[in-house]
Motif scaffolding. Structure first.
Motif, PDB file in Angstrom:
ATOM      1  N   PHE A  34       0.782  -1.365  -0.010  1.00  0.00           N
ATOM      2  CA  PHE A  34      -0.010   0.142  -0.002  1.00  0.00           C
ATOM      3  C   PHE A  34       0.824   1.142   0.041  1.00  0.00           C
ATOM      4  O   PHE A  34       1.832   1.165   0.565  1.00  0.00           O
ATOM      5  N   TYR A  36       0.077   5.111   1.644  1.00  0.00           N
ATOM      6  CA  TYR A  36      -0.908   6.039   2.148  1.00  0.00           C
ATOM      7  C   TYR A  36      -0.462   7.526   2.031  1.00  0.00           C
ATOM      8  O   TYR A  36       0.959   7.520   2.043  1.00  0.00           O
ATOM      9  N   GLN A  38      -0.597  11.444   3.858  1.00  0.00           N
ATOM     10  CA  GLN A  38      -1.070  12.063   5.111  1.00  0.00           C
ATOM     11  C   GLN A  38      -0.931  13.384   4.909  1.00  0.00           C
ATOM     12  O   GLN A  38       0.375  14.152   4.737  1.00  0.00           O
ATOM     13  N   GLU A  42      -3.926  15.815   9.425  1.00  0.00           N
ATOM     14  CA  GLU A  42      -4.815  14.807   8.963  1.00  0.00           C
ATOM     15  C   GLU A  42      -4.518  13.499   9.393  1.00  0.00           C
ATOM     16  O   GLU A  42      -3.377  13.065   9.354  1.00  0.00           O
ATOM     17  N   GLY A  43      -5.465  12.275   8.972  1.00  0.00           N
ATOM     18  CA  GLY A  43      -5.132  10.929   9.074  1.00  0.00           C
ATOM     19  C   GLY A  43      -4.693  10.426   7.839  1.00  0.00           C
ATOM     20  O   GLY A  43      -4.397  11.237   6.876  1.00  0.00           O
ATOM     21  N   LEU A  44      -4.369   9.408   7.685  1.00  0.00           N
ATOM     22  CA  LEU A  44      -3.848   8.789   6.412  1.00  0.00           C
ATOM     23  C   LEU A  44      -5.234   8.292   5.670  1.00  0.00           C
ATOM     24  O   LEU A  44      -6.294   7.834   5.901  1.00  0.00           O
ATOM     25  N   LYS A  49      -2.961   0.623  -4.026  1.00  0.00           N
ATOM     26  CA  LYS A  49      -2.539  -0.660  -3.205  1.00  0.00           C
ATOM     27  C   LYS A  49      -2.306  -1.667  -4.577  1.00  0.00           C
ATOM     28  O   LYS A  49      -2.825  -1.438  -5.858  1.00  0.00           O
ATOM     29  N   PHE A  89       3.600   7.367   2.878  1.00  0.00           N
ATOM     30  CA  PHE A  89       3.785   5.850   3.793  1.00  0.00           C
ATOM     31  C   PHE A  89       3.671   4.845   2.925  1.00  0.00           C
ATOM     32  O   PHE A  89       2.467   4.445   2.378  1.00  0.00           O
ATOM     33  N   ARG A  93       1.041  -5.506   4.414  1.00  0.00           N
ATOM     34  CA  ARG A  93       0.091  -6.376   5.168  1.00  0.00           C
ATOM     35  C   ARG A  93       0.241  -7.809   4.688  1.00  0.00           C
ATOM     36  O   ARG A  93       0.166  -8.147   3.552  1.00  0.00           O
ATOM     37  N   LEU A 105      -0.741  -3.612   9.642  1.00  0.00           N
ATOM     38  CA  LEU A 105      -0.089  -2.966   8.767  1.00  0.00           C
ATOM     39  C   LEU A 105       1.291  -2.646   9.377  1.00  0.00           C
ATOM     40  O   LEU A 105       1.215  -2.220  10.477  1.00  0.00           O
ATOM     41  N   PHE A 107       4.232  -0.060   8.470  1.00  0.00           N
ATOM     42  CA  PHE A 107       4.574   1.197   7.906  1.00  0.00           C
ATOM     43  C   PHE A 107       5.943   1.363   7.689  1.00  0.00           C
ATOM     44  O   PHE A 107       6.853   1.104   8.503  1.00  0.00           O
ATOM     45  N   GLY A 108       6.258   1.918   6.511  1.00  0.00           N
ATOM     46  CA  GLY A 108       7.699   2.565   6.409  1.00  0.00           C
ATOM     47  C   GLY A 108       7.718   3.906   7.321  1.00  0.00           C
ATOM     48  O   GLY A 108       6.686   4.186   7.944  1.00  0.00           O
ATOM     49  N   GLN A 109       8.963   4.722   7.320  1.00  0.00           N
ATOM     50  CA  GLN A 109       9.018   5.761   7.939  1.00  0.00           C
ATOM     51  C   GLN A 109       8.409   7.071   7.552  1.00  0.00           C
ATOM     52  O   GLN A 109       8.488   7.976   8.438  1.00  0.00           O
ATOM     53  N   GLY A 110       7.920   6.899   6.490  1.00  0.00           N
ATOM     54  CA  GLY A 110       7.318   8.125   5.885  1.00  0.00           C
ATOM     55  C   GLY A 110       8.198   9.040   5.105  1.00  0.00           C
ATOM     56  O   GLY A 110       9.540   9.262   5.467  1.00  0.00           O
TER      57      GLY A 110
ATOM     58  N   TYR B  36      -3.218   3.523  16.567  1.00  0.00           N
ATOM     59  CA  TYR B  36      -1.822   3.820  16.138  1.00  0.00           C
ATOM     60  C   TYR B  36      -1.363   5.204  16.979  1.00  0.00           C
ATOM     61  O   TYR B  36      -2.418   5.847  17.494  1.00  0.00           O
ATOM     62  N   SER B  43       6.807   7.506  11.855  1.00  0.00           N
ATOM     63  CA  SER B  43       5.877   6.625  11.421  1.00  0.00           C
ATOM     64  C   SER B  43       4.853   6.205  12.435  1.00  0.00           C
ATOM     65  O   SER B  43       5.094   6.695  13.725  1.00  0.00           O
ATOM     66  N   ILE B  93      -4.217   7.952  15.992  1.00  0.00           N
ATOM     67  CA  ILE B  93      -4.976   7.647  14.960  1.00  0.00           C
ATOM     68  C   ILE B  93      -5.365   6.189  15.037  1.00  0.00           C
ATOM     69  O   ILE B  93      -5.035   5.404  15.478  1.00  0.00           O
ATOM     70  N   PHE B 108      -8.713   5.014   7.791  1.00  0.00           N
ATOM     71  CA  PHE B 108      -8.237   5.674   9.126  1.00  0.00           C
ATOM     72  C   PHE B 108      -9.140   6.963   9.213  1.00  0.00           C
ATOM     73  O   PHE B 108      -9.548   7.408   8.476  1.00  0.00           O
ATOM     74  N   GLY B 109      -8.947   6.941  10.702  1.00  0.00           N
ATOM     75  CA  GLY B 109      -9.667   8.431  11.177  1.00  0.00           C
ATOM     76  C   GLY B 109      -8.810   9.547  11.137  1.00  0.00           C
ATOM     77  O   GLY B 109      -7.572   9.383  10.700  1.00  0.00           O
ATOM     78  N   PRO B 110      -9.138  10.741  11.161  1.00  0.00           N
ATOM     79  CA  PRO B 110      -8.359  12.192  11.106  1.00  0.00           C
ATOM     80  C   PRO B 110      -7.378  12.168  11.945  1.00  0.00           C
ATOM     81  O   PRO B 110      -6.522  13.008  12.050  1.00  0.00           O
ATOM     82  N   GLY B 111      -7.434  11.597  13.154  1.00  0.00           N
ATOM     83  CA  GLY B 111      -6.499  11.515  14.152  1.00  0.00           C
ATOM     84  C   GLY B 111      -6.870  12.484  15.475  1.00  0.00           C
ATOM     85  O   GLY B 111      -8.101  13.259  15.074  1.00  0.00           O
TER      86      GLY B 111
END
Lengths: 117, 117
Positions: A34, A36, A38, A42-44, A49, A89, A93, A105, A107-110, B36, B43, B93, B108-111
Motif C-alpha cells: 500500500f 498512504y 497524510q 490529518e489522518g492517513l 494498493k 507512507f 500487510r 499494517l 509502515f515505512g518511516q514516511g 496507532y 511513522s 490515529i 483511517f480516522g483523522p487523528g
C-alpha cells in the motif's frame, strides 16, 4: 519479521517535476502493498494498493508496481502539483500462502514531499 | 467510501488526568479497529488491535493498564489514556476494518492531537 524501508526525505520538487519515492520491503508469505498519504494535520488516506506480483496500483496520477523480484513498490508521478505536498507512507500487510490476511499494517518511516510553485 | 471519525480532534489535559478518545465507523460495521500512535515526523506505531466484543491485543511495550481500549459495538471503539503524562503527548490515529468486501481494507480516522501539560 516484516519491515518496510522508504527513501529518506524530505523531497522537495518544483511543480510539474517527476516524482519517485522508493520503497522496499521484507516479508514472509505474500504481502499486500500500500501507499498512504497524510496531509498536514490529518489522518492517513489510502492512495493505492497492489495485492500480487506485477500488479500496478494507480490513483490520482500516482502509480506503483509490485515487484517481487526486487521486493519493491516505488511510488511515481509524472507531474507533481503543489497540492501533492504531504507525507507518503509505504506499508505492507502480510498474507500467507493460504490467502489468510493478517490485519496489521507495517509502515515505512514516511517521506515528506514538498512541491513548490 | 468508508468513513471513520475521531473525537475530539484536539485535546489538552493536565498531567495526572485521564482522557478518552472515540473512534467511530460512520457507514460500515467495523469488526476490527486499530489504534496507532504517531510521533512528530515519524511513522505510525501500532498500539493495539481490538475486535468487537473481545479484549484488545496490545503490541509489545504498550501498557494495557495505561491505554485502555474498549470496542463495545461494531461502530465505536474508545481509547482512554489514564493518568496522562507529558510524554503521552502525541497524535493518536485509529483505523477500522469490516468484513464486507468493500470494507476489508483499513480506513483511517483523522487523528486526535493530545497535549498533556
Amino acid at each position: 519479521g516484516n519491515s518496510v524501508t522508504q527513501m529518506e526525505g524530505p523531497v522537495t520538487l518544483s511543480e510539474e517535476a517527476f516524482l519517485t519515492i522508493n520503497c522496499t520491503y521484507t516479508a514472509t508469505g505474500y504481502p499486500s502493498l500500500f501507499w498512504y498519504v497524510q496531509y498536514p494535520g490529518e489522518g492517513l488516506q489510502l492512495l493505492l494498493k497492489a495485492t500480487k506480483a506485477d500488479d500496478k496500483g494507480s490513483n490520482k496520477g500516482f502509480e506503483a508496481t509490485y515487484r517481487k523480484e526486487t521486493t519493491s513498490f516505488h511510488l511515481e508521478k509524472g507531474s507533481v502539483q503543489v497540492s501533492d505536498s504531504a507525507v507518503y507512507f509505504c506499508a505492507l500487510r502480510r498474507v500467507d500462502a493460504g490467502g489468510t490476511s493478517y490485519g496489521k499494517l507495517t509502515f515505512g518511516q514516511g517521506t515528506i514531499l514538498t512541491v513548490h510553485p | 467510501g468508508a468513513v471513520v471519525s475521531q473525537h475530539p480532534s484536539r485535546v489538552i489535559c493536565k498531567s495526572g488526568t485521564s482522557v478518552k478518545i472515540e473512534c467511530r465507523s460512520l457507514d460500515f460495521q467495523a469488526t476490527t479497529m486499530f489504534w496507532y500512535r504517531q510521533f512528530p515526523k515519524q511513522s505510525l506505531m501500532l498500539m493495539a488491535t481490538s475486535n468487537e466484543g473481545s479484549k484488545a491485543t496490545y503490541e509489545q511495550g504498550v501498557e494495557k493498564d495505561k491505554f485502555l481500549i474498549n470496542h463495545a459495538s461494531l461502530t465505536l471503539s474508545t481509547l482512554t489514556v489514564t493518568s496522562a503524562h507529558p510524554e503521552d503527548s502525541s497524535f493518536y490515529i485509529c483505523s477500522a476494518r469490516g468484513l464486507a468486501q468493500l470494507t476489508h481494507e483499513q480506513y483511517f480516522g483523522p487523528g486526535t492531537r493530545l497535549t498533556v501539560t
